[in-house]
Write a protein that holds these residues in place. Structure first.
Motif, PDB file in Angstrom:
ATOM      1  N   VAL A 375       0.838  -1.205   0.000  1.00  8.28           N
ATOM      2  CA  VAL A 375       0.000   0.000   0.000  1.00  8.28           C
ATOM      3  C   VAL A 375       0.869   1.249   0.000  1.00  8.28           C
ATOM      4  O   VAL A 375       0.586   2.222  -0.714  1.00  8.28           O
ATOM      5  CB  VAL A 375      -0.948  -0.020   1.218  1.00  8.28           C
ATOM      6  CG1 VAL A 375      -1.633   1.338   1.395  1.00  8.28           C
ATOM      7  CG2 VAL A 375      -1.995  -1.109   1.059  1.00  8.28           C
ATOM      8  N   PHE A 376       1.941   1.236   0.779  1.00  8.47           N
ATOM      9  CA  PHE A 376       2.817   2.409   0.809  1.00  8.47           C
ATOM     10  C   PHE A 376       3.487   2.615  -0.544  1.00  8.47           C
ATOM     11  O   PHE A 376       3.599   3.750  -1.029  1.00  8.47           O
ATOM     12  CB  PHE A 376       3.882   2.243   1.891  1.00  8.47           C
ATOM     13  CG  PHE A 376       4.815   3.417   1.991  1.00  8.47           C
ATOM     14  CD1 PHE A 376       4.416   4.579   2.636  1.00  8.47           C
ATOM     15  CD2 PHE A 376       6.072   3.378   1.415  1.00  8.47           C
ATOM     16  CE1 PHE A 376       5.262   5.679   2.716  1.00  8.47           C
ATOM     17  CE2 PHE A 376       6.928   4.468   1.490  1.00  8.47           C
ATOM     18  CZ  PHE A 376       6.525   5.619   2.145  1.00  8.47           C
ATOM     19  N   GLN A 377       3.905   1.540  -1.178  1.00  7.09           N
ATOM     20  CA  GLN A 377       4.559   1.657  -2.482  1.00  7.09           C
ATOM     21  C   GLN A 377       3.583   2.166  -3.537  1.00  7.09           C
ATOM     22  O   GLN A 377       3.967   2.909  -4.450  1.00  7.09           O
ATOM     23  CB  GLN A 377       5.122   0.302  -2.897  1.00  7.09           C
ATOM     24  CG  GLN A 377       6.065   0.358  -4.089  1.00  7.09           C
ATOM     25  CD  GLN A 377       6.929  -0.885  -4.208  1.00  7.09           C
ATOM     26  OE1 GLN A 377       7.743  -1.184  -3.349  1.00  7.09           O
ATOM     27  NE2 GLN A 377       6.724  -1.646  -5.278  1.00  7.09           N
ATOM     28  N   ALA A 378       2.304   1.806  -3.407  1.00  7.24           N
ATOM     29  CA  ALA A 378       1.309   2.212  -4.403  1.00  7.24           C
ATOM     30  C   ALA A 378       0.775   3.618  -4.170  1.00  7.24           C
ATOM     31  O   ALA A 378       0.464   4.339  -5.125  1.00  7.24           O
ATOM     32  CB  ALA A 378       0.147   1.217  -4.409  1.00  7.24           C
ATOM     33  N   THR A 379       0.658   4.029  -2.896  1.00  9.24           N
ATOM     34  CA  THR A 379      -0.012   5.296  -2.573  1.00  9.24           C
ATOM     35  C   THR A 379       0.901   6.321  -1.920  1.00  9.24           C
ATOM     36  O   THR A 379       0.530   7.495  -1.818  1.00  9.24           O
ATOM     37  CB  THR A 379      -1.211   5.051  -1.635  1.00  9.24           C
ATOM     38  OG1 THR A 379      -0.728   4.589  -0.359  1.00  9.24           O
ATOM     39  CG2 THR A 379      -2.158   4.009  -2.222  1.00  9.24           C
ATOM     40  N   GLY A 380       2.064   5.893  -1.441  1.00 11.23           N
ATOM     41  CA  GLY A 380       2.941   6.816  -0.727  1.00 11.23           C
ATOM     42  C   GLY A 380       2.486   7.111   0.677  1.00 11.23           C
ATOM     43  O   GLY A 380       2.990   8.043   1.320  1.00 11.23           O
ATOM     44  N   SER A 381       1.546   6.323   1.192  1.00 11.45           N
ATOM     45  CA  SER A 381       0.990   6.556   2.530  1.00 11.45           C
ATOM     46  C   SER A 381       0.563   5.220   3.129  1.00 11.45           C
ATOM     47  O   SER A 381       0.254   4.264   2.411  1.00 11.45           O
ATOM     48  CB  SER A 381      -0.211   7.500   2.442  1.00 11.45           C
ATOM     49  OG  SER A 381      -0.909   7.547   3.677  1.00 11.45           O
ATOM     50  N   TYR A 382       0.513   5.175   4.474  1.00 10.51           N
ATOM     51  CA  TYR A 382       0.048   3.985   5.171  1.00 10.51           C
ATOM     52  C   TYR A 382      -1.412   4.109   5.633  1.00 10.51           C
ATOM     53  O   TYR A 382      -1.920   3.225   6.323  1.00 10.51           O
ATOM     54  CB  TYR A 382       0.912   3.734   6.422  1.00 10.51           C
ATOM     55  CG  TYR A 382       2.329   3.296   6.124  1.00 10.51           C
ATOM     56  CD1 TYR A 382       2.627   1.974   5.818  1.00 10.51           C
ATOM     57  CD2 TYR A 382       3.376   4.207   6.163  1.00 10.51           C
ATOM     58  CE1 TYR A 382       3.930   1.562   5.555  1.00 10.51           C
ATOM     59  CE2 TYR A 382       4.685   3.813   5.898  1.00 10.51           C
ATOM     60  CZ  TYR A 382       4.949   2.494   5.597  1.00 10.51           C
ATOM     61  OH  TYR A 382       6.237   2.089   5.346  1.00 10.51           O
ATOM     62  N   ASP A 383      -2.084   5.198   5.251  1.00 11.32           N
ATOM     63  CA  ASP A 383      -3.404   5.481   5.819  1.00 11.32           C
ATOM     64  C   ASP A 383      -4.401   4.354   5.593  1.00 11.32           C
ATOM     65  O   ASP A 383      -5.163   3.977   6.504  1.00 11.32           O
ATOM     66  CB  ASP A 383      -3.961   6.785   5.231  1.00 11.32           C
ATOM     67  CG  ASP A 383      -3.273   8.009   5.805  1.00 11.32           C
ATOM     68  OD1 ASP A 383      -2.462   7.846   6.755  1.00 11.32           O
ATOM     69  OD2 ASP A 383      -3.517   9.126   5.301  1.00 11.32           O
ATOM     70  N   TRP A 384      -4.440   3.768   4.378  1.00 13.95           N
ATOM     71  CA  TRP A 384      -5.443   2.743   4.100  1.00 13.95           C
ATOM     72  C   TRP A 384      -5.214   1.481   4.944  1.00 13.95           C
ATOM     73  O   TRP A 384      -6.167   0.783   5.295  1.00 13.95           O
ATOM     74  CB  TRP A 384      -5.459   2.400   2.610  1.00 13.95           C
ATOM     75  CG  TRP A 384      -6.302   3.372   1.835  1.00 13.95           C
ATOM     76  CD1 TRP A 384      -5.879   4.393   1.041  1.00 13.95           C
ATOM     77  CD2 TRP A 384      -7.732   3.429   1.831  1.00 13.95           C
ATOM     78  NE1 TRP A 384      -6.951   5.087   0.531  1.00 13.95           N
ATOM     79  CE2 TRP A 384      -8.107   4.514   0.998  1.00 13.95           C
ATOM     80  CE3 TRP A 384      -8.732   2.678   2.444  1.00 13.95           C
ATOM     81  CZ2 TRP A 384      -9.428   4.860   0.768  1.00 13.95           C
ATOM     82  CZ3 TRP A 384     -10.057   3.016   2.197  1.00 13.95           C
ATOM     83  CH2 TRP A 384     -10.394   4.089   1.386  1.00 13.95           C
ATOM     84  N   VAL A 385      -3.966   1.210   5.276  1.00  7.72           N
ATOM     85  CA  VAL A 385      -3.709   0.063   6.152  1.00  7.72           C
ATOM     86  C   VAL A 385      -4.257   0.335   7.548  1.00  7.72           C
ATOM     87  O   VAL A 385      -4.818  -0.553   8.194  1.00  7.72           O
ATOM     88  CB  VAL A 385      -2.198  -0.245   6.227  1.00  7.72           C
ATOM     89  CG1 VAL A 385      -1.958  -1.543   6.995  1.00  7.72           C
ATOM     90  CG2 VAL A 385      -1.611  -0.358   4.832  1.00  7.72           C
ATOM     91  N   TRP A 386      -4.110   1.579   8.009  1.00 11.42           N
ATOM     92  CA  TRP A 386      -4.677   1.928   9.322  1.00 11.42           C
ATOM     93  C   TRP A 386      -6.199   1.800   9.314  1.00 11.42           C
ATOM     94  O   TRP A 386      -6.791   1.329  10.292  1.00 11.42           O
ATOM     95  CB  TRP A 386      -4.288   3.363   9.695  1.00 11.42           C
ATOM     96  CG  TRP A 386      -2.869   3.593  10.085  1.00 11.42           C
ATOM     97  CD1 TRP A 386      -1.990   4.474   9.513  1.00 11.42           C
ATOM     98  CD2 TRP A 386      -2.144   2.954  11.134  1.00 11.42           C
ATOM     99  NE1 TRP A 386      -0.776   4.418  10.135  1.00 11.42           N
ATOM    100  CE2 TRP A 386      -0.836   3.500  11.142  1.00 11.42           C
ATOM    101  CE3 TRP A 386      -2.468   1.981  12.078  1.00 11.42           C
ATOM    102  CZ2 TRP A 386       0.141   3.105  12.062  1.00 11.42           C
ATOM    103  CZ3 TRP A 386      -1.502   1.583  12.983  1.00 11.42           C
ATOM    104  CH2 TRP A 386      -0.221   2.131  12.974  1.00 11.42           C
ATOM    105  N   TYR A 387      -6.854   2.209   8.207  1.00 14.37           N
ATOM    106  CA  TYR A 387      -8.315   2.089   8.129  1.00 14.37           C
ATOM    107  C   TYR A 387      -8.736   0.611   8.219  1.00 14.37           C
ATOM    108  O   TYR A 387      -9.693   0.267   8.929  1.00 14.37           O
ATOM    109  CB  TYR A 387      -8.837   2.700   6.820  1.00 14.37           C
ATOM    110  CG  TYR A 387      -8.509   4.165   6.629  1.00 14.37           C
ATOM    111  CD1 TYR A 387      -8.383   5.015   7.722  1.00 14.37           C
ATOM    112  CD2 TYR A 387      -8.316   4.690   5.349  1.00 14.37           C
ATOM    113  CE1 TYR A 387      -8.078   6.361   7.533  1.00 14.37           C
ATOM    114  CE2 TYR A 387      -8.016   6.030   5.155  1.00 14.37           C
ATOM    115  CZ  TYR A 387      -7.885   6.861   6.259  1.00 14.37           C
ATOM    116  OH  TYR A 387      -7.572   8.183   6.076  1.00 14.37           O
ATOM    117  N   ILE A 388      -8.021  -0.229   7.481  1.00 15.61           N
ATOM    118  CA  ILE A 388      -8.319  -1.669   7.528  1.00 15.61           C
ATOM    119  C   ILE A 388      -8.120  -2.205   8.946  1.00 15.61           C
ATOM    120  O   ILE A 388      -8.921  -3.003   9.456  1.00 15.61           O
ATOM    121  CB  ILE A 388      -7.429  -2.435   6.533  1.00 15.61           C
ATOM    122  CG1 ILE A 388      -7.774  -2.037   5.095  1.00 15.61           C
ATOM    123  CG2 ILE A 388      -7.557  -3.942   6.712  1.00 15.61           C
ATOM    124  CD1 ILE A 388      -6.790  -2.558   4.059  1.00 15.61           C
TER     125      ILE A 388
END
Length: 416
Positions: A375-388
């Motif tokens: 996710v970080f490599q694709a979006t530059g952020s970890y936010d979506w992992v935190w949401y999950i």
């Protein structure tokens, strides 16, 4: 006579404490080295040029393999004793960690991190160590015993993170990893203290109950047919997602916030330090409140803490406070989980049955480690992992509520 009984009781008490300290010490070294590997992710990426996603795959496969080894390691320990399994595990962790800096391909990192080091840590891991400890103490003290062993793993993380940082500053990241591999060998004395006790005590328990022990296949079938066991494993899968994501990517999360790299190391150390508090507190609480309720509370606390972290400004103090809160809940799920397995099925096949629950934990760990990098490599952020993570934590809090917290009737063994 009374004096003789007191001396015998004191000797037994010292023997129990010696076993608990040996198990906690072995867990401290294997878990401590394993949980600090995230500190080297950036250096591995710079050295190999493979990309965060590829390196995260090695870490993720390590999470999965750590879980896969534990049911088999537990089954072997249940039959032939704990010491031999721990010996092989410690040696594999040392070899895998030592050769990691020499690997320059994804396949090489998968071998070193994902198979050798992770598989060894699974053999000398919680399913074997905690089952051996739980057999030695009366049922009402099992929670405290597993809490002590679990706190050993937390202390290892607390101690190893600063050691890894100091070694990296002194000798470079590659030599630092190799020195960590050498340090794991300090766990070898536990092999002699814990040798044979699993097999001997299981035989004594079966003889005392007057019942023939279940075969491994019967014990597994009985457990998998039990809804409460499946609910417990489902919640623990979420725990693995959360723990693996933090252990692998928290330094990267902190770096993405623009903070100094030292905050990454100290955050991992604080998680380990406060997990000692959480593990011991949970070990004490297990004997006083329903274990399923304690698990629901822990998972709900994680969800709330992650949400608060996302909404808060990303400063050094905020990061350290977040790490402390995560530390309290990090592996404090283990004592009530171990306690529920023992309460439902007894201790004769406990290492194997808890190993299966740990496998579910590590399936979650695979996704936590791998999705973090992807996710970080694709979006530059970890936010979506935190949401999950928030959604999964709330689901885990709910799935533990229908667990039936009672000793289950055992099926008749083959040939009975």
């Amino acid at each position: 006579m009374a004096k003789t009984e007191r001396v015998g009781g004191a000797a037994r008490s010292w023997a129990v404490w010696l076993v608990l300290l040996a198990a906690a010490g072995a867990f401290a070294l294997t878990m401590g080295v394993r949980q600090t590997m995230g500190l080297f992710l950036s250096a591995l990426n710079t050295s190999t040029g493979l990309g965060v996603g590829s390196i995260s795959l090695a870490f993720a496969l390590g999470q999965l393999w750590w879980g896969l080894t534990q049911p088999f390691a537990g089954a072997v320990a249940d039959r032939i004793g704990t010491g031999r399994v721990i010996l092989l595990g410690v040696v594999l962790v040392a070899v895998g960690t030592f050769i990691t800096p020499l690997m320059t391909t994804t396949a090489g990192l998968v071998l070193a991190i994902g198979i050798l080091a992770a598989g060894g840590a699974g053999m000398a891991g919680p399913s074997v160590l905690m089952a051996a400890s739980a057999r030695l103490v009366p049922p009402h003290k099992r929670g405290l015993a597993t809490g002590i062993v679990n706190a050993g793993g937390s202390f290892g993380q607390f101690a190893m993170a600063p050691i890894a940082i100091g070694l990296t500053a002194a000798v470079g990241w590659a030599s630092a990893m190799q020195w960590l591999g050498v340090l794991v060998l300090l766990a070898l004395p536990a092999v002699f203290i814990l040798r044979g006790n699993a097999n001997a005590l299981a035989a004594q328990a079966a003889a005392a109950s007057g019942q023939k022990a279940l075969s491994a296949r019967q014990a597994i079938a009985h457990a998998l047919a039990t809804p409460s066991y499946r609910y417990l494993a489902g919640g623990f899968l979420v725990c693995g997602f959360h723990v693996a994501f933090l252990a692998t990517h928290l330094p990267g999360v902190i770096a993405a916030c623009g903070l100094a790299p030292e905050f990454g190391g100290w955050s991992l150390a604080l998680i380990g330090l406060f997990n000692i508090v959480g593990s011991l507190a949970m070990g004490w609480a297990v004997g006083r409140w329903r274990m399923k309720s304690l698990l629901s509370l822990l998972y709900a606390t994680r969800a709330i803490a992650v949400l608060a972290f996302l909404l808060a400004p990303k400063t050094g103090p905020v990061v350290l406070v977040f790490a402390a809160v995560m530390g309290v809940t990090f592996l404090s799920t283990v004592p009530p989980t171990v306690g529920l397995v023992a309460k439902m099925f007894g201790t004769a096949n406990m290492a194997m049955l808890f190993g299966i629950v740990m496998l579910a934990h590590q399936v979650g760990g695979f996704f936590g480690a791998y999705l973090g990098g992807s996710v970080f490599q694709a979006t530059g952020s970890y936010d979506w992992v935190w949401y999950i993570d928030i959604v999964l934590a709330l689901g885990a809090a709910l799935v533990n509520l229908p667990i039936r917290e009672a000793r289950l009737a055992r099926p008749a063994p083959a040939g009975a």
